[in-house]
Write a protein that holds these residues in place. Structure first.
Motif, PDB file in Angstrom:
ATOM      1  N   THR A 215      32.570  29.186  33.067  1.00 58.37           N
ATOM      2  CA  THR A 215      32.713  30.185  33.795  1.00 58.37           C
ATOM      3  C   THR A 215      31.727  31.267  33.476  1.00 58.37           C
ATOM      4  O   THR A 215      31.968  31.413  32.073  1.00 58.37           O
ATOM      5  CB  THR A 215      34.159  30.528  34.071  1.00 58.37           C
ATOM      6  N   HIS A 327      36.674  24.771  42.741  1.00 59.58           N
ATOM      7  CA  HIS A 327      36.366  25.973  42.738  1.00 59.58           C
ATOM      8  C   HIS A 327      36.331  27.816  43.294  1.00 59.58           C
ATOM      9  O   HIS A 327      36.264  28.614  42.445  1.00 59.58           O
ATOM     10  CB  HIS A 327      34.402  26.147  42.750  1.00 59.58           C
ATOM     11  N   LYS A 389      38.635  32.760  37.052  1.00 58.28           N
ATOM     12  CA  LYS A 389      37.446  32.988  36.802  1.00 58.28           C
ATOM     13  C   LYS A 389      36.039  34.103  36.067  1.00 58.28           C
ATOM     14  O   LYS A 389      34.955  33.981  35.955  1.00 58.28           O
ATOM     15  CB  LYS A 389      36.933  32.869  38.364  1.00 58.28           C
TER      16      LYS A 389
END
Length: 400
Positions: A215, A327, A389
């Protein structure tokens, strides 16, 4: 200048409900014509008529949109994307070689419409040199002065002694006029002075070792943080659809999806997330499918609501559920007392499985007290996933 900028003129006309219309002449008092025959957009109260092909500060894919395309998008703001595209095609055929309407993607269209209604925009380039701020400050000061004068005058003549007191008052400006004065100040030389320090800092910055090394956070310093996106299931069996998701996520109350009709292709809700931005709420865009997505939109998807049916992911960037939920956070909402589908169980901890009480009909609001608890559980999971994230106060992930 700010007073002749097409976007500002159109935004002010919409806000004040002042007249504005397409014309076939540069005379602001000329009558309205169809958009296909128009050469100018007139603002009669301002005494201005701008060429319809004037480029604006609304930029998408490094290309400025002209005034005709902006005006057309505002006229068709309530149209669904397929209908909007059909109207644009029909208008382009009528225009022939006189011009062309530039199509907006639905994220850009939503961004433009909300800006014209008074919000911020990530696609509109600010006016150079702070002209907009100065113009806004002068307009606000003039308006305040006129209002004060009207209030003091009343219906009769102002008392001479009171008038002498008012004449001795010190006239105050707003923060823009105090900081900038009546002329915009050029601070571009400061950038040259700061460049050596910024370069040195970037070279000596330590390498980040986060829990998720794949990330990376956008290095874009200026500009508006993009809005996160939540994907809903288009399945008819889904308990949460576009016509009832807002009352659930924003108000904490579940109502059946078939009790209210909706023609919207997208919605947005606001939610405070202190661990990301303690000062202002985040605006989330809600859609049922990624058909109109650009590739970079996938980096903004923070949650996918699912019924457990794998056909939902056919057109996704990651069509395999196991890969998708590596994800993006998954969310399943079913009825309390019913076991989740086997697919949801197989996808594991990456899918938050929740349940709401069965709908008993209107008039049984007292039985819906647990809806708020489920809503908070979902938002907490989304906030935790967003922090992991790389969502920050002033930046979004450049990849997920």
């Amino acid at each position: 200048m700010a007073d002749s900028d097409p976007l500002i003129l159109l935004r002010e006309a919409i806000k004040t409900q002042g007249p504005y219309h397409p014309t076939a002449s540069s005379d602001p008092a000329s009558p309205r014509v169809e958009l296909a025959q128009a050469t100018h957009l007139a603002f009669p109260t301002r005494g201005i008529a701008l060429p319809i092909a004037t480029p604006t500060r609304f930029i998408s894919n490094d290309k400025p949109f002209d005034l005709r395309s902006i005006y057309f998008a505002w006229l068709n703001r309530d149209q669904l994307i397929p209908q909007y595209n059909a109207e644009a095609t029909a208008l382009n055929e009528s225009l022939g070689d006189k011009g062309k309407v530039q199509n907006l993607g639905y994220i850009e269209k939503l961004d433009l419409i909300t800006w014209l209604e008074g919000a911020e925009s990530e696609y509109i380039v600010p006016l150079a040199g702070g002209e907009a701020a100065a113009a806004g400050g002068e307009a606000a000061t003039a308006k305040a002065g006129a209002a004060a004068s009207t209030a003091r005058a009343g219906k009769g003549t102002l008392d001479p002694r009171l008038a002498s007191v008012y004449n001795g008052e010190r006239k105050m400006g707003d923060r823009n006029t105090v900081l900038r004065g009546i002329k915009p100040t050029d601070f571009s030389h400061v950038r040259k002075l700061a460049t050596p320090f910024l370069t040195k800092k970037s070279q000596s910055a330590p390498i980040s070792t986060t829990a998720n090394p794949t990330t990376s956070v956008s290095s874009k310093v200026s500009g508006r943080r993009p809005d996160p996106i939540i994907l809903l299931s288009p399945s008819a069996s889904a308990l949460l659809r576009l016509n009832n998701i807002r009352s659930f996520l924003q108000d904490g109350r579940f109502t059946p999806a078939d009790t209210a009709a909706s023609t919207a292709s997208m919605l947005h809700v606001q939610r405070s997330m202190p661990s990301i931005d303690p000062n202002r709420p985040l605006r989330f865009i809600l859609v049922e499918g990624p058909e109109q997505f650009k590739p970079e939109y996938w980096n903004r998807v923070v949650a996918v609501f699912t019924t457990g049916q794998t056909w939902q992911f056919k057109n996704y960037k990651w069509s395999s559920p196991n890969e998708l939920f590596k994800h993006v956070l998954g969310v399943y909402v079913g009825w309390r007392g019913d076991a989740p589908p086997d697919n949801v169980k197989d996808w594991g901890h990456r899918v938050v499985s929740t349940a709401v009480d069965r709908w008993r009909g209107d008039g049984h609001d007292a039985s819906r007290f647990r809806d708020k608890e489920i809503t908070e559980q979902i938002w907490k999971a989304i906030e935790t996933a967003m922090v992991h994230k790389g969502w920050r106060k002033d930046a979004a992930p450049s990849s997920i």
